[in-house]
Design an enzyme around this catalytic site. Structure first.
Site, PDB file in Angstrom:
ATOM      1  CE1 TYR A 281       1.040  26.977  16.163  1.00  0.00           C
ATOM      2  CE2 TYR A 281       1.182  26.349  13.816  1.00  0.00           C
ATOM      3  CZ  TYR A 281       1.758  26.269  15.113  1.00  0.00           C
ATOM      4  OH  TYR A 281       3.022  25.680  15.327  1.00  0.00           O
ATOM      5  N   GLY A 282      -4.742  30.164  14.943  1.00  0.00           N
ATOM      6  CA  GLY A 282      -5.773  30.722  14.221  1.00  0.00           C
ATOM      7  C   GLY A 282      -5.741  32.218  14.492  1.00  0.00           C
TER       8      GLY A 282
ATOM      9  CG  ASN B 281      -7.965  24.007   7.426  1.00  0.00           C
ATOM     10  OD1 ASN B 281      -8.071  23.950   6.255  1.00  0.00           O
ATOM     11  ND2 ASN B 281      -8.057  23.133   8.280  1.00  0.00           N
TER      12      ASN B 281
ATOM     13  CD  GLU C 113      -7.783  21.928  21.415  1.00  0.00           C
ATOM     14  OE1 GLU C 113      -7.411  22.331  22.565  1.00  0.00           O
ATOM     15  OE2 GLU C 113      -7.155  21.806  20.442  1.00  0.00           O
TER      16      GLU C 113
ATOM     17  CB  THR D 107      -7.465  19.887  11.235  1.00  0.00           C
ATOM     18  OG1 THR D 107      -6.651  20.664  12.175  1.00  0.00           O
ATOM     19  CG2 THR D 107      -6.790  19.986   9.994  1.00  0.00           C
ATOM     20  CG  HIS D 108      -9.811  21.371  16.482  1.00  0.00           C
ATOM     21  ND1 HIS D 108      -8.587  21.819  16.073  1.00  0.00           N
ATOM     22  CD2 HIS D 108      -9.599  20.714  17.606  1.00  0.00           C
ATOM     23  CE1 HIS D 108      -7.828  21.645  17.017  1.00  0.00           C
ATOM     24  NE2 HIS D 108      -8.075  21.293  18.207  1.00  0.00           N
TER      25      HIS D 108
END
Length: 274
Positions: free
Chosen positions: A46-47, A78, A156, A189-190
């Site tokens: 999404y960033g 976020n 990831e 959030t990662h």
């Protein structure tokens, strides 16, 4: 609110696996609550997407979560908190909270020298949402922002303790150190999964703010205020349910590596239908 509403689950969503750090904090801090989690793994990240796209995605996901009879929604992303929270909150229906406002408030309270760093995705940093909210709490605070896009793929890949990740962290965080920030917001959030490494690079004098934890605390206050806290008398066999828009098996593997709960099944759905 009636008793049934209190026993309904919390809806939590993110662009993928990062929001699992928020789900983990809810599991730890609100153990009586049930969770329906949705990870938009088909459309991440999404960033790097526009505000309009993020708002559209968020509306679709909220419509799906409403079919699961959730009592409240946590935007565990976020970027989506920055771009979509105000829009979807105005549309009413369910109480909705994000991760940005709780994190910004705690950062403003934590700083001693008035210099706060914020690291996040290009979208979150470009929105200046943390800067604006921190300075709304205290206009005297200087906020230094830095996009750290490589952190997400490294997490990831599960290269959480890898020397390459350490080198990337040192390079990204050099500016924060030179600017003498005493508080650093983990604005993606990662990033809590890299907390120990970021803490080592920044040094023990720097306070790290984890918005995932702060969001769980905000959720706790919201549920108590609205009379929606689960009394914990309904023992469900599967208190946590997980849905994704793609790559269910990959998601399940990652979830099982970080959650204090064994994820037996992750269901793939077509989010475009909502």
């Amino acid at each position: 609110m009636d008793r049934g509403s209190a026993e309904a689950p919390i809806g939590v969503f993110d662009s993928g696996v990062g929001g699992l750090t928020v789900a983990r904090e809810i599991m730890r801090n609100l153990p009586a609550e049930h969770i329906v989690y949705f990870g938009d793994t088909a459309r991440l990240p999404y960033g790097s997407k526009s505000r309009e796209t993020i708002v559209m995605f968020s509306r679709q996901i909220i419509r799906f979560l409403q079919t699961q009879d959730v009592k409240a929604i946590v935007i565990a992303c976020n970027t989506a908190s920055a771009y979509a929270l105000d829009e979807v909150s105005r549309e009413g229906g369910l109480p909705v909270i994000g991760v940005v406002k709780p994190g910004a408030r705690v950062a403003a309270e934590a700083t001693k020298n008035g210099r706060v760093g914020v690291i996040g995705t290009q979208g979150t940093v470009g929105s200046h949402i943390y800067r604006d909210l921190i300075q709304k709490n205290d206009p005297r605070i200087t906020v230094i922002e830095k996009a750290c896009p490589l952190f997400v793929p490294l997490v990831e890949e599960r290269w959480i303790h890898d020397p390459i990740t350490r080198q990337v962290a040192e390079r990204y965080l050099a500016e924060m150190k030179s600017q003498q920030v005493d508080t650093l917001v983990l604005g993606c959030t990662h990033y809590p999964l890299l907390r120990s490494m970021i803490g080592e690079v920044m040094g023990s004098s720097v306070t790290l703010v984890n918005p995932a934890y702060e969001a769980a605390q905000e959720l706790k206050r919201l549920l108590e205020r609205e009379g929606l806290a689960n009394p914990g008398t309904d023992e469900k066999e599967f208190p946590y349910r997980f849905f994704v828009s793609d790559l269910a098996e990959n998601f399940k593997e990652f979830a099982n590596s970080i959650l204090p709960y064994d994820v037996g099944m992750t269901q793939k759905i077509d989010i475009e239908e909502y």
